[in-house]
Design a protein around this motif. Sequence first.
Motif, PDB file in Angstrom:
ATOM      1  N   ALA A  22       4.675  -4.984 -10.372  1.00  9.97           N
ATOM      2  CA  ALA A  22       4.124  -6.338 -10.239  1.00  9.97           C
ATOM      3  C   ALA A  22       3.568  -6.585  -8.848  1.00  9.97           C
ATOM      4  CB  ALA A  22       5.199  -7.371 -10.571  1.00  9.97           C
ATOM      5  N   ARG A  23       4.065  -5.859  -7.855  1.00 12.23           N
ATOM      6  CA  ARG A  23       3.556  -5.999  -6.485  1.00 12.23           C
ATOM      7  C   ARG A  23       2.350  -5.099  -6.240  1.00 12.23           C
ATOM      8  NH1 ARG A  23       7.372  -5.328  -1.836  1.00 12.23           N
ATOM      9  NH2 ARG A  23       5.655  -6.452  -0.842  1.00 12.23           N
ATOM     10  N   ALA A  33      -1.061  14.983  -7.441  1.00 16.55           N
ATOM     11  CA  ALA A  33      -1.730  15.539  -6.270  1.00 16.55           C
ATOM     12  C   ALA A  33      -2.859  14.623  -5.798  1.00 16.55           C
ATOM     13  CB  ALA A  33      -2.267  16.928  -6.587  1.00 16.55           C
ATOM     14  N   GLU A  34      -3.613  14.067  -6.761  1.00 18.38           N
ATOM     15  CA  GLU A  34      -4.718  13.179  -6.396  1.00 18.38           C
ATOM     16  C   GLU A  34      -4.197  11.914  -5.711  1.00 18.38           C
ATOM     17  OE1 GLU A  34      -7.599  10.171  -6.330  1.00 18.38           O
ATOM     18  OE2 GLU A  34      -5.854  10.048  -7.658  1.00 18.38           O
ATOM     19  N   LYS A  35      -3.113  11.345  -6.227  1.00 14.15           N
ATOM     20  CA  LYS A  35      -2.530  10.154  -5.610  1.00 14.15           C
ATOM     21  C   LYS A  35      -2.016  10.454  -4.203  1.00 14.15           C
ATOM     22  CE  LYS A  35      -1.055   7.872  -9.909  1.00 14.15           C
ATOM     23  NZ  LYS A  35       0.124   7.411 -10.694  1.00 14.15           N
ATOM     24  N   ASP A  40       0.806  -1.223   0.000  1.00 18.98           N
ATOM     25  CA  ASP A  40       0.000   0.000   0.000  1.00 18.98           C
ATOM     26  C   ASP A  40       0.841   1.276   0.000  1.00 18.98           C
ATOM     27  OD1 ASP A  40       0.986  -0.239   2.537  1.00 18.98           O
ATOM     28  OD2 ASP A  40      -0.930   0.133   3.563  1.00 18.98           O
ATOM     29  N   ASP A  41       2.157   1.151  -0.182  1.00 18.52           N
ATOM     30  CA  ASP A  41       3.006   2.347  -0.268  1.00 18.52           C
ATOM     31  C   ASP A  41       2.711   3.142  -1.529  1.00 18.52           C
ATOM     32  OD1 ASP A  41       4.402   1.927   2.092  1.00 18.52           O
ATOM     33  OD2 ASP A  41       6.072   0.888   1.118  1.00 18.52           O
ATOM     34  N   GLU A  69      -5.977   7.684   3.299  1.00 19.68           N
ATOM     35  CA  GLU A  69      -6.058   6.262   3.636  1.00 19.68           C
ATOM     36  C   GLU A  69      -4.986   5.834   4.627  1.00 19.68           C
ATOM     37  OE1 GLU A  69      -5.823   4.447  -0.210  1.00 19.68           O
ATOM     38  OE2 GLU A  69      -7.858   5.054  -0.785  1.00 19.68           O
ATOM     39  N   GLY A  70      -4.157   6.785   5.064  1.00 18.21           N
ATOM     40  CA  GLY A  70      -3.131   6.464   6.045  1.00 18.21           C
ATOM     41  C   GLY A  70      -2.011   5.605   5.496  1.00 18.21           C
ATOM     42  N   ARG A  71      -1.778   5.672   4.206  1.00 14.38           N
ATOM     43  CA  ARG A  71      -0.725   4.877   3.572  1.00 14.38           C
ATOM     44  C   ARG A  71       0.606   5.618   3.621  1.00 14.38           C
ATOM     45  NH1 ARG A  71      -3.260   5.034  -1.890  1.00 14.38           N
ATOM     46  NH2 ARG A  71      -1.295   4.100  -2.567  1.00 14.38           N
TER      47      ARG A  71
END
Length: 366
Positions: free
Chosen positions: A219-220, A261-263, A56-57, A270-272
């Motif tokens: 791929a991850r 910016a959106e990412k 989730d990084d 989401e606390g990522r």
Amino acid sequence: MPVLVSDFDYLLPPELIAQHPLADRSATRMMHVRRYGGPEIDNLQFRSFPDLLSPDDLVVFNNTRVLPARLFGRRSGSRAQTLSPQNPASREFLTGRVEVLLTRQIQADPPVWQALVRPGRKLGVGEKIFFGEDAEHPELTAEILERGEFGERTLRFTGDFWGTVNRIGHIPLPPYIDRPDTAEDREQYQTIFARELGSVAAPTAGLHFTREILDRIAARGIETAELTLHVGLGTFQPLRHENVEENHLHLERYSISADAAEKLNRARREGRRIVAVGTTIVRTLEFAAQQSKEFGEQSGDANIFIYPGYEFRVVGGMLTNFHLPKSSLLMLVSAFAGTSRALRAYNHAVAERYRFFSYGDCMFIE
């Protein structure tokens, strides 16, 4: 207690300063530094970097491209003080060789740039510098508009600016790389995602990435984003005051797209974790976060100076190369990792014979 520049010193044998890149970018060594839990330091290869990331990084890259910013010309002598005619070196001095290092674009048309000029002490306002092989018909002319400190000048160019710069300009390798630049440096001193032309130095943490490494990250299912910070004097200028708080950095141009910016905003909601590839990304993200609570499509000039005591708003992991003693970049790393931990890591790197600086090895701090 004040924070002192001398607090960020370490002994580096000159032979550990990398003079050339490895043939395989991803074959560099990588020190893994943990801020919390587990062993503090591990010695790895950079190829391990994708395995250290969480699914989730959000990994953020700098897509700036280094321009051939070092130019060699000759002075016109039009505003120079008259020298004695008895001095046989007079004519050569008045029209002698001049080195110009472009550092920051101020205006596009006509091109106006800030630059470092050497020898600059006797080059005053109104003096012109000629570039090109034909002494009678220069391809490019720079007129000095303003004088600054420590050899800085503001130059206005006339002629085929980009065509001449791309043809005769040299890649501005840092002074600790003790050799002339070569044709190979034009590509080796660029990241594989370099697109936006404007830097005078590479965002060196990005130099380790290959297509294979990026494919493994994808791929991850790990999300990536790109933004731009054009590296200028703010990265390399010496700190001239012993008390860190008295120093100020030069402005560096940055831009964040609507997509990036959106990412970034989604990851924060989401606390990522947001992983910065390089100190340039750290500076850009932290500067932009100071301007508003959420990221937006934006561009501007950043001069953020991060040193111990700074509270990070955005960055949760950092990939970075090893930096010069007593530099603002080592202070940034110390602010993120903790000063004692950062200096232990640097002393460990020296003991383990890591390769230092732009073409050297790297460290991942989390």
